[in-house]
Design an enzyme around this catalytic site. Structure first.
Site, PDB file in Angstrom:
ATOM      1  N   GLN A 148     116.373 -12.623 -70.654  1.00  0.00           N
ATOM      2  CA  GLN A 148     115.823 -11.950 -71.836  1.00  0.00           C
ATOM      3  C   GLN A 148     114.306 -11.825 -71.719  1.00  0.00           C
ATOM      4  O   GLN A 148     113.687 -11.096 -72.481  1.00  0.00           O
ATOM      5  CB  GLN A 148     116.113 -12.780 -73.093  1.00  0.00           C
ATOM      6  N   THR A 156     109.894  13.731 -77.655  1.00  0.00           N
ATOM      7  CA  THR A 156     108.760  14.004 -78.550  1.00  0.00           C
ATOM      8  C   THR A 156     107.835  15.079 -78.004  1.00  0.00           C
ATOM      9  O   THR A 156     107.300  15.891 -78.759  1.00  0.00           O
ATOM     10  CB  THR A 156     107.952  12.700 -78.770  1.00  0.00           C
TER      11      THR A 156
HETATM   12  N1  ASP Z   1     112.581   9.546 -80.067  1.00  0.00           N
HETATM   13  C1  ASP Z   1     111.857  10.179 -79.005  1.00  0.00           C
HETATM   14  C2  ASP Z   1     112.775  10.340 -77.824  1.00  0.00           C
HETATM   15  O1  ASP Z   1     113.015   9.396 -77.105  1.00  0.00           O
HETATM   16  C3  ASP Z   1     110.648   9.375 -78.641  1.00  0.00           C
HETATM   17  C4  ASP Z   1     109.810   9.937 -77.519  1.00  0.00           C
HETATM   18  O2  ASP Z   1     110.068  10.970 -76.953  1.00  0.00           O
HETATM   19  O3  ASP Z   1     108.788   9.320 -77.185  1.00  0.00           O
HETATM   20  O4  ASP Z   1     113.285  11.415 -77.602  1.00  0.00           O
END
Ligand code: ASP
Length: 340
Positions: A276, A13
């Site tokens: 778990q 992200t």
């Molecule tokens: N979907 C993204 C990833 O893991 C989420 C993130 O980067 O926080 O690449």
């Protein structure tokens, strides 16, 4: 002497942008990311960077990419004082765990970080995460790095990577280290928890790139059917099964279940029992509902997270030859990943 830090950009992200047509978040190139952080030029650190030709969302992460990252670190190890890996948060704990096993005798910091909001958004958490991760990777005391292990830095906290778990998909504080203390906290100063940090290593770095992915996970739930259990235990080519049990390592005492496990063990498969629960550890034999495991040869995984168990199994299966050696390594604390 200015510290030299290598940034390895894999995606996630932090470097994503919204696609104008679909509105979906997609990885963008490294140049876009650095343009958003002019602060990087003000650092008293010699920064260099390598970027994946095609940055990925970390849900597409794979052992092949872990090998690429480990090899990049190996190639650049002597020329740098520390490493920062920009990575999506979804599978960051798996990658941090895998790298901890692959990089034996590490004596320099390897810090994974990322963000919950892309770097281009006003409220992004990416800037602080990246800037402090670089600072930690560059920090030395009397010429030696303070941190000499694989860590995750996220939202003001530094964690031992193989102890972490992504527990929140929305909070900036996305990670937890339920069974091991935080290694450092960033406020006005970065306060290191020296007692919890791995001791500096004096041996030569050894990079392991043989991983065996023939594993499966069997997660217990009340009402699980013999068919479901058999299907997982008999997964084609699976050499080891992670058994995710209740509480301190318990599962149903129904004879068909114990018989299924016994059959798999007799065929030479390894079964690793982890809990778990988010925190705490497996203690086989504490309750009657786990007594049979000890007798039939299920390995108790103490307080391993699922992420660390997956990475450790792939590493151990790639390294060890016989079942005895595999089980011995699984019961050994190799990189601070479990409490013995
Ligand atoms: N979907 C993204 C990833 O893991 C989420 C993130 O980067 O926080 O690449």
């Amino acid at each position: 002497m200015r510290s030299k830090v290598l940034l390895i950009y894999t995606g996630g992200t932090i470097g994503m942008m919204q696609d104008v047509k679909t509105g979906q978040l997609k990885p963008f190139d490294f140049k876009h990311l650095t343009e958003q952080i002019p602060e990087l030029n003000k650092f008293d650190v010699e920064l260099s960077a390598v970027s994946f030709a095609k940055p990925i969302d970390s849900s597409d992460m794979s052992p092949a990419v872990w090998i690429e990252i480990a090899t990049t670190i190996k190639k650049n190890y002597d020329k740098h004082d520390g490493f920062v890996i920009l990575h999506g948060s979804d599978t960051m704990s798996f990658t941090a765990s895998a790298l901890s096993f692959m990089l034996e005798n590490l004596s320099k910091p390897v810090i994974l970080t990322g963000s919950q909001l892309p770097i281009g958004t006003i409220r992004t958490d990416g800037k602080e995460n990246l800037i402090t991760a670089i600072e930690i990777a560059a920090t030395k005391e009397k010429g030696k790095p303070i941190v000499s292990e694989v860590c995750i830095y996220f939202e003001y906290q530094l964690y031992r990577g193989n102890r972490t778990h992504k527990y929140n998909s929305e909070h900036f504080q996305a990670f937890q280290s339920p069974n091991y203390p935080i290694l450092a906290e960033a406020g006005v100063h970065i306060k290191y928890n020296r007692a919890a940090l791995q001791k500096a290593n004096t041996k030569k770095l050894s990079v392991h790139t043989k991983l065996d992915t023939n594993i499966a996970i069997l997660k217990m739930f009340p009402g699980i059917t013999p068919n479901a259990v058999e299907a997982i235990l008999n997964t084609k080519d699976a050499k080891a099964i992670i058994l995710e049990t209740f509480g301190s390592g318990n599962a149903t005492t129904q004879p068909w279940f114990i018989e299924s496990l016994k059959k798999a063990l007799t065929k030479g498969k390894v079964i690793l029992n982890i809990t778990q629960c988010n925190a705490g550890k497996v203690q086989q034999g504490k309750y009657a509902t786990s007594a049979a495991f000890e007798k039939i040869g299920v390995i108790g995984g103490s307080d391993l997270t699922t992420e660390a168990a997956v990475a450790k199994l792939m590493f151990v299966l790639g390294k060890a030859s016989g079942k005895k050696e595999i089980e011995k390594l699984l019961m050994t604390d190799l990189r601070g990943e479990m409490t013995i």
